[in-house]
Design a protein around this motif. Structure first.
Motif, PDB file in Angstrom:
ATOM      1  N   TYR A  85      58.529  21.225 109.544  1.00 34.00           N
ATOM      2  CA  TYR A  85      59.712  20.405 109.255  1.00 34.00           C
ATOM      3  C   TYR A  85      59.871  20.201 107.747  1.00 34.00           C
ATOM      4  N   ILE A  86      58.796  19.802 107.075  1.00 39.21           N
ATOM      5  CA  ILE A  86      58.876  19.548 105.634  1.00 39.21           C
ATOM      6  C   ILE A  86      59.140  20.838 104.865  1.00 39.21           C
ATOM      7  N   ASN A  87      58.481  21.913 105.235  1.00 39.10           N
ATOM      8  CA  ASN A  87      58.722  23.187 104.551  1.00 39.10           C
ATOM      9  C   ASN A  87      60.161  23.653 104.736  1.00 39.10           C
ATOM     10  N   LYS A  88      60.697  23.456 105.933  1.00 38.04           N
ATOM     11  CA  LYS A  88      62.086  23.842 106.194  1.00 38.04           C
ATOM     12  C   LYS A  88      63.046  22.928 105.441  1.00 38.04           C
ATOM     13  N   LEU A  89      62.716  21.649 105.341  1.00 40.19           N
ATOM     14  CA  LEU A  89      63.537  20.705 104.577  1.00 40.19           C
ATOM     15  C   LEU A  89      63.657  21.165 103.127  1.00 40.19           C
ATOM     16  N   GLU A  90      62.547  21.569 102.546  1.00 39.94           N
ATOM     17  CA  GLU A  90      62.574  22.063 101.165  1.00 39.94           C
ATOM     18  C   GLU A  90      63.388  23.352 101.065  1.00 39.94           C
ATOM     19  N   CYS A 146      58.941  10.777 114.360  1.00 42.30           N
ATOM     20  CA  CYS A 146      58.726  10.538 112.934  1.00 42.30           C
ATOM     21  C   CYS A 146      59.580  11.452 112.065  1.00 42.30           C
ATOM     22  N   SER A 147      59.799  12.688 112.496  1.00 45.65           N
ATOM     23  CA  SER A 147      60.619  13.612 111.712  1.00 45.65           C
ATOM     24  C   SER A 147      62.088  13.191 111.720  1.00 45.65           C
ATOM     25  N   ALA A 148      62.561  12.664 112.843  1.00 43.44           N
ATOM     26  CA  ALA A 148      63.937  12.177 112.911  1.00 43.44           C
ATOM     27  C   ALA A 148      64.133  10.990 111.965  1.00 43.44           C
ATOM     28  N   TYR A 149      63.137  10.115 111.903  1.00 42.71           N
ATOM     29  CA  TYR A 149      63.196   8.956 111.002  1.00 42.71           C
ATOM     30  C   TYR A 149      63.255   9.415 109.546  1.00 42.71           C
ATOM     31  N   LYS A 163      68.920  12.493 104.841  1.00 44.10           N
ATOM     32  CA  LYS A 163      70.380  12.578 104.952  1.00 44.10           C
ATOM     33  C   LYS A 163      71.061  11.555 104.052  1.00 44.10           C
ATOM     34  N   HIS A 164      70.451  10.382 103.907  1.00 44.80           N
ATOM     35  CA  HIS A 164      71.030   9.357 103.029  1.00 44.80           C
ATOM     36  C   HIS A 164      71.112   9.857 101.593  1.00 44.80           C
ATOM     37  N   LEU A 165      70.204  10.742 101.222  1.00 44.80           N
ATOM     38  CA  LEU A 165      70.212  11.322  99.877  1.00 44.80           C
ATOM     39  C   LEU A 165      71.128  12.537  99.778  1.00 44.80           C
ATOM     40  N   GLY A 166      71.795  12.868 100.881  1.00 44.82           N
ATOM     41  CA  GLY A 166      72.692  14.009 100.882  1.00 44.82           C
ATOM     42  C   GLY A 166      72.011  15.336 101.143  1.00 44.82           C
ATOM     43  N   LEU A 167      70.786  15.305 101.656  1.00 51.57           N
ATOM     44  CA  LEU A 167      70.045  16.530 101.915  1.00 51.57           C
ATOM     45  C   LEU A 167      70.378  17.096 103.290  1.00 51.57           C
ATOM     46  N   LYS A 168      70.257  18.400 103.414  1.00 56.80           N
ATOM     47  CA  LYS A 168      70.352  19.051 104.711  1.00 56.80           C
ATOM     48  C   LYS A 168      69.006  18.891 105.412  1.00 56.80           C
ATOM     49  N   THR A 169      69.033  18.684 106.719  1.00 58.20           N
ATOM     50  CA  THR A 169      67.788  18.457 107.448  1.00 58.20           C
ATOM     51  C   THR A 169      67.623  19.444 108.601  1.00 58.20           C
ATOM     52  N   PRO A 170      66.388  19.851 108.877  1.00 55.66           N
ATOM     53  CA  PRO A 170      66.132  20.764 109.998  1.00 55.66           C
ATOM     54  C   PRO A 170      66.033  20.019 111.321  1.00 55.66           C
ATOM     55  N   ASN A 171      65.783  20.757 112.373  1.00 58.14           N
ATOM     56  CA  ASN A 171      65.611  20.188 113.705  1.00 58.14           C
ATOM     57  C   ASN A 171      64.358  19.316 113.735  1.00 58.14           C
ATOM     58  N   SER A 172      64.492  18.092 114.208  1.00 61.23           N
ATOM     59  CA  SER A 172      63.362  17.160 114.216  1.00 61.23           C
ATOM     60  C   SER A 172      62.294  17.520 115.240  1.00 61.23           C
ATOM     61  N   ALA A 181      52.010  19.481 103.839  1.00 58.69           N
ATOM     62  CA  ALA A 181      53.260  19.911 103.207  1.00 58.69           C
ATOM     63  C   ALA A 181      53.873  18.710 102.502  1.00 58.69           C
ATOM     64  N   ARG A 182      54.643  18.984 101.442  1.00 60.33           N
ATOM     65  CA  ARG A 182      55.319  17.904 100.722  1.00 60.33           C
ATOM     66  C   ARG A 182      56.530  18.455  99.986  1.00 60.33           C
ATOM     67  N   TYR A 183      57.518  17.594  99.816  1.00 60.70           N
ATOM     68  CA  TYR A 183      58.750  17.970  99.113  1.00 60.70           C
ATOM     69  C   TYR A 183      59.252  16.734  98.377  1.00 60.70           C
ATOM     70  N   ARG A 184      59.253  16.813  97.045  1.00 61.15           N
ATOM     71  CA  ARG A 184      59.572  15.639  96.225  1.00 61.15           C
ATOM     72  C   ARG A 184      60.964  15.726  95.623  1.00 61.15           C
ATOM     73  N   ILE A 185      61.639  14.585  95.616  1.00 59.52           N
ATOM     74  CA  ILE A 185      62.927  14.432  94.945  1.00 59.52           C
ATOM     75  C   ILE A 185      62.774  13.329  93.904  1.00 59.52           C
ATOM     76  N   ASP A 186      63.051  13.628  92.643  1.00 57.19           N
ATOM     77  CA  ASP A 186      63.015  12.609  91.597  1.00 57.19           C
ATOM     78  C   ASP A 186      64.350  11.873  91.562  1.00 57.19           C
ATOM     79  N   LEU A 187      64.295  10.576  91.239  1.00 60.20           N
ATOM     80  CA  LEU A 187      65.471   9.720  91.345  1.00 60.20           C
ATOM     81  C   LEU A 187      65.682   8.881  90.092  1.00 60.20           C
TER      82      LEU A 187
END
Length: 214
Positions: A205-210, A180-183, A189-198, A145-151
């Motif tokens: 985890y990654i799919n839910k993050l997206e 590792c998921s908590a890290y 979170k620093h990017l202002g994203l909502k995060t799922p349960n680690s 799984a992967r979820y990309r944010i461009d900056l």
């Protein structure tokens, strides 16, 4: 066996069943990745953003962070890749699907060893960690799984500074308390994203993050 030992074994088994991180050499070897030395795993990629990075100013957001999950024999591993996009606006990889080291860097939390021992102990007690790549992180073949944010450049430099601060804080790894998921979640979170349960498995985890941020 004493009652205290039974309780300790139960806690360890519970951690193995629920936690969302692994980076041991044997896990990735069983899934096809080669064994790397501890020194190799601890060495980050050399990339750092510069004004001369190829293609960096051809687009409004030339940098990226990609949150990833990869497979392993147990429940997998969650980590992040960050760097500069290639001229086609993609995460830079070579012909074999391996990250190009002078354009990307990997950060992820895992026990500071290629041995199974610290990993096993880390399901009961916190253990020393590394925050660079673990074996298999740079290869697309193991991604689930992967979820990309461009900056923008400013966003990217701020993110890199945050990651460096996290790395210098010498966090410990624990399969339940800080995995590792908590890290990766702290970076998101620093990017202002909502995060799922680690405690979710890495792929979920990654799919839910997206999903939470789409």
């Amino acid at each position: 066996m004493s009652l205290s030992l039974i309780r300790l074994a139960f806690v360890a088994c519970l951690g193995i069943a629920l936690a969302g991180c692994t980076s041991t050499a044997s896990d990735t070897t069983m899934s096809g990745a080669p064994i790397a030395s501890a020194a190799t795993l601890a060495t980050p990629a050399a990339f750092a953003p510069t004004d001369s990075a190829p293609g960096t100013f051809a687009r409004a957001k030339p940098y990226f962070v990609e949150f990833r999950a990869r497979s392993a024999m147990s429940y997998g591993h969650t980590f992040a890749v960050f760097g500069v996009l290639d001229q086609n606006g993609r995460v830079p990889t070579d012909a074999n699907g391996v990250l190009i080291p002078n354009m990307t860097e990997v950060t992820g939390l895992h026990p500071a060893s290629t041995s199974n021992v610290p990993y096993t102990i880390g399901h009961v007690l916190p253990v020393p960690s590394e925050t660079g790549p673990s074996d298999g992180d740079t290869e697309n073949a193991y991604m689930t799984a992967r979820y990309r944010i461009d900056l923008t450049e400013a966003q990217y430099r701020d993110l890199v500074a945050f990651i460096r601060k996290k790395q210098s804080s010498s966090p410990v790894w624990h399969a339940v308390l800080y995995n590792c998921s908590a890290y990766v979640g702290d970076i998101a979170k620093h990017l202002g994203l909502k995060t799922p349960n680690s405690m979710l498995f890495p792929k979920e985890y990654i799919n839910k993050l997206e999903e939470l941020n789409s």
